[in-house]
Scaffold this motif. Structure first.
Motif, short mmCIF file in Angstrom:
data_model
loop_
_atom_site.label_atom_id
_atom_site.label_comp_id
_atom_site.label_asym_id
_atom_site.label_seq_id
_atom_site.Cartn_x
_atom_site.Cartn_y
_atom_site.Cartn_z
N ARG A 158 0.82 -1.20 0.00
CA ARG A 158 0.00 0.00 0.00
C ARG A 158 0.86 1.26 0.00
N HIS A 159 0.28 2.28 -0.56
CA HIS A 159 0.92 3.59 -0.55
C HIS A 159 -0.15 4.64 -0.40
N GLU A 160 0.22 5.89 -0.55
CA GLU A 160 -0.70 7.00 -0.25
C GLU A 160 -1.97 6.96 -1.08
N PHE A 161 -1.87 6.48 -2.31
CA PHE A 161 -3.00 6.57 -3.23
C PHE A 161 -3.66 5.22 -3.51
N GLY A 162 -3.29 4.18 -2.79
CA GLY A 162 -3.93 2.88 -3.03
C GLY A 162 -2.97 1.74 -2.84
N SER A 205 3.20 -9.55 17.00
CA SER A 205 4.49 -8.98 16.61
C SER A 205 4.86 -9.37 15.19
N ASP A 206 4.66 -10.64 14.83
CA ASP A 206 4.98 -11.10 13.48
C ASP A 206 4.07 -10.45 12.44
N THR A 207 2.81 -10.28 12.82
CA THR A 207 1.86 -9.64 11.90
C THR A 207 2.28 -8.20 11.62
N ALA A 208 2.65 -7.46 12.66
CA ALA A 208 3.09 -6.07 12.47
C ALA A 208 4.37 -6.01 11.64
N ALA A 209 5.29 -6.94 11.90
CA ALA A 209 6.54 -6.96 11.13
C ALA A 209 6.27 -7.27 9.66
N ALA A 210 5.33 -8.19 9.40
CA ALA A 210 5.01 -8.54 8.01
C ALA A 210 4.43 -7.35 7.26
N GLN A 211 3.54 -6.58 7.91
CA GLN A 211 2.97 -5.41 7.23
C GLN A 211 4.04 -4.35 6.99
N THR A 212 4.97 -4.21 7.94
CA THR A 212 6.09 -3.27 7.75
C THR A 212 6.92 -3.68 6.54
N LEU A 213 7.21 -4.96 6.42
CA LEU A 213 7.98 -5.45 5.27
C LEU A 213 7.22 -5.22 3.97
N ALA A 214 5.89 -5.40 4.00
CA ALA A 214 5.08 -5.14 2.80
C ALA A 214 5.12 -3.67 2.41
N ASP A 215 5.04 -2.78 3.41
CA ASP A 215 5.09 -1.35 3.13
C ASP A 215 6.44 -0.95 2.55
N GLY A 236 -0.32 -4.22 -5.09
CA GLY A 236 -0.21 -5.67 -5.08
C GLY A 236 -0.25 -6.19 -3.66
N ALA A 237 0.43 -7.32 -3.41
CA ALA A 237 0.38 -7.93 -2.08
C ALA A 237 1.63 -8.77 -1.82
N LEU A 238 1.95 -8.90 -0.51
CA LEU A 238 2.98 -9.82 -0.03
C LEU A 238 2.28 -11.02 0.59
#
Length: 632
Positions: A123-127, A145-155, A130-132
């Motif tokens: 995700r980014h500012e405008f939408g 903790s793992d869920t938060a880390a995974a979203q950070t890696l996706a960002d 894709g996906a990890l």
């Protein structure tokens, strides 16, 4: 549970690649492998998705991950598509138990050995882009903790992909910029810059081979009548047709260039006999006996036109250069004075001035300057968003009594060769600054910038900053309103000295603009080295707007980079509303060109300001400036 130091290590590795040119694929492959190492998952994949297109799998840690990615595409459902559409993480901790949202995918994935899947949107500012996807062969949820880390890696993955895409677009635009800088945008022929390169190469080759070199200078006879009769679109189409016909006549290895308007130059190298060029010149003249067929929107038009061709020969390498082109130009004018539709030879090995034309640059320019026959016109520069006039550019004008208007570039070149450029340049600066005060009075004190071109011959003189300071003091002009326009080649030819002088000028409070950006030989990557405040994008790129998006992409790339460096951008040569709309959409702060106004005299500009409330002049106007004083 992932340890903070492990996540930091992965993010640090990834961050270091953001400013490198490492292959995108290699970096992403390494990323998914590192994710598997630091998170409690067995495989991972990255998928890009665009509206209306099939998912594009760009990275997978192993064959299993690639299989699971493809299953989502083949079944038309799955966490990846849902996370992309919703912008939220999607968790299926037990695929074997099924999920009402993805029944077909879960059945196929279970058979393939998948037990759990965790998907996080890129995700980014405008939408989303894709996906990890994280896969596991054992059922069960990820902890917080793992869920938060995974979203950070996706960002972070999303940020990298956007950065890489922008970097790639910038490189592509830079490549197009370099290519376009050497080509005439209308005909695709070599332009003056490329012709100068070829002349330099011809000099080096002639030093080795001792072969002769010749230049043919072809000018269309009465081309203005074509524009007046049929319009500029037909005139442009005729120039393209002429280019194609000339291309069919030149020898392999010759250079055909369009250097301005209806002027074409052919550089012929490795000549063994001057008669070879005479044959080519005769063929060119003869080729114009047949009219040109031009397809208009409404009908096919037969346009008759002839050409005058001048020739000049260089017998040795030391005689090759810009003077060879000027002598061919002189021979072409001799052909025109004999009635046109013919060719005329000028041989530098036997040259004697046959008439006053060959002494034009030495005698007539000096005389014109001494007698006060040079003039200055001013073209408005507008705020692109609303057309408010925020400045003007001073343009040197010389109208010769027999040849008519002389192009400013020709006048400046002659002045530099004859040692007049410092005096003429100082005169233009002094006069423009004095007239600037009149415009301020007429506009009620509205801010107005004055842009003045500075040639290499002026700038590289050690005391040029002192000259500018003296003019500012004597005229009383605000230094911050003065913009000195220079070209990028100054920095490339003698970068250290040029930078030092420009910095001295900026210490006076004046601003500096990089004029005709893109016509030199630098790349976008050099832009941060130039101590300038404004970038003026050359009109050749503005002319390409709408041409397979090439013009738009180049202007956008230059504008975005300039803005990132804190620079303002002016688009030159805006001639149509379409071009205006595009440069506004791209984000150029300012623009100039015939769409807004043609160059005008100081008195016309003063009148234009006086007729507007509070001097707030907006362009394009509905009437010509010559009509304002009559109808106001």
């Amino acid at each position: 549970m992932i340890e903070e130091r492990q996540l930091s290590a992965v993010l640090s590795e990834f961050a270091r690649t953001l400013v490198t040119d490492f292959p995108i694929q290699g970096i992403l492959d390494h990323l998914v492998e590192r994710i598997v190492e630091v998170l409690p998952v067995t495989s991972a994949g990255v998928t890009l998705i665009s509206p209306g297109t099939r998912p594009h799998y760009i990275a997978a840690s192993d064959e299993d991950a690639l299989l699971y990615e493809k299953l989502q595409s083949s079944t038309g459902e799955g966490p990846c598509l849902t996370a992309y559409e919703s912008g939220q993480a999607v968790v299926v901790p037990d695929v074997t138990s099924g999920d009402d949202r993805f029944p077909d995918f879960c059945a196929a994935a279970t058979e393939a050995g998948l037990a759990a899947v965790f998907t996080f949107p890129l995700r980014h500012e405008f939408g989303q882009i894709g996906a990890l996807d994280l896969y596991r062969d054992v059922a069960g949820p990820l902890d917080e903790s793992d869920t938060a880390a995974a979203q950070t890696l996706a960002d972070v993955t999303c940020a990298y992909l956007l950065n890489a895409q922008a970097r790639q677009e910038l490189h592509e635009a830079a490549d197009r910029l370099r290519a376009s800088a050497l080509r005439d945008p209308l005909t695709g022929l070599a332009n003056r810059a490329l012709l100068q390169q070829r002349l330099q190469h011809a000099t080096l080759r002639a030093e080795r081979t001792h072969a002769a070199v010749a230049v043919l200078f072809a000018d269309l006879d009465n081309f203005k009548q074509v524009n007046d009769t049929y319009g500029h679109m037909i005139g442009d189409a005729l120039l393209v047709a002429v280019a194609h016909r000339l291309l069919s006549l030149v020898r392999p290895g010759d250079t055909l260039a369009r250097i301005s308007g209806d002027e074409f130059v052919i550089l012929c190298e490795d000549l063994h006999d001057p008669s070879d060029v005479e044959v080519l010149a005769r063929r060119i003249v003869d080729a114009f006996t047949a009219p040109f067929t031009i397809d208009d929107d409404e009908a096919t038009i037969q346009v008759p036109i002839t050409a005058s061709v001048g020739m000049a020969f260089a017998g040795g390498a030391h005689e090759i250069g810009s003077k060879l082109i000027r002598d061919a130009d002189a021979a072409m004018y001799q052909a025109k004075r004999q009635g046109g539709a013919r060719h005329q030879v000028l041989d530098l090995r036997e040259v004697k001035p046959l008439d006053g034309h060959l002494q034009l640059h030495r005698d007539h320019l000096s005389d014109a300057f001494a007698r006060g026959n040079l003039d200055v016109s001013y073209q408005p520069i507008v705020r692109a968003a609303d057309g408010l006039v925020t400045g003007v550019e001073a343009l040197l004008r010389w109208t010769h009594p027999s040849r008519g208007p002389i192009p400013a570039s020709t006048t400046v070149s002659m002045a530099e060769e004859d040692g007049l450029i410092v005096d003429i340049g100082a005169w233009v600066l002094q006069r423009s600054c004095q007239e600037h005060l009149n415009w301020l009075a007429a506009s009620g004190g509205q801010p107005l910038d004055l842009a003045v071109n500075v040639s290499a011959g002026q700038l590289m003189v050690q005391d040029f900053p002192d000259t500018v300071a003296e003019v500012l003091n004597s005229s009383g002009m605000d230094p911050s309103a003065l913009i000195l326009e220079i070209t990028e080649t100054l920095f490339l030819d003698d970068g250290g000295h040029a930078v030092a002088i420009v910095n001295r000028l900026k210490d006076l409070g004046v601003r500096v603009a990089l004029d005709d950006f893109g016509t030199g030989y630098s790349s976008l990557s050099h832009l941060h080295r130039f101590p300038v405040d404004i970038i003026k994008i050359d009109q050749s790129f503005v002319a390409e707007i709408g041409n397979a998006n090439a013009g738009d992409a180049i202007i956008a790339a230059v504008t975005n980079l300039a803005h990132s460096l804190g620079l303002w951008v002016t688009a030159e040569g805006v001639e149509t509303k379409r071009q205006h709309d595009h440069v506004v959409a791209i984000g150029c702060e300012a623009a100039q060109g015939f769409h807004y106004a043609k160059p005008m005299t100081s008195d016309e500009l003063t009148t234009a300001f006086e007729t507007k409330p509070f001097g707030r002049l907006h362009l394009p106007a509905q009437r010509s400036w010559s009509d304002i004083s009559t109808h106001a």
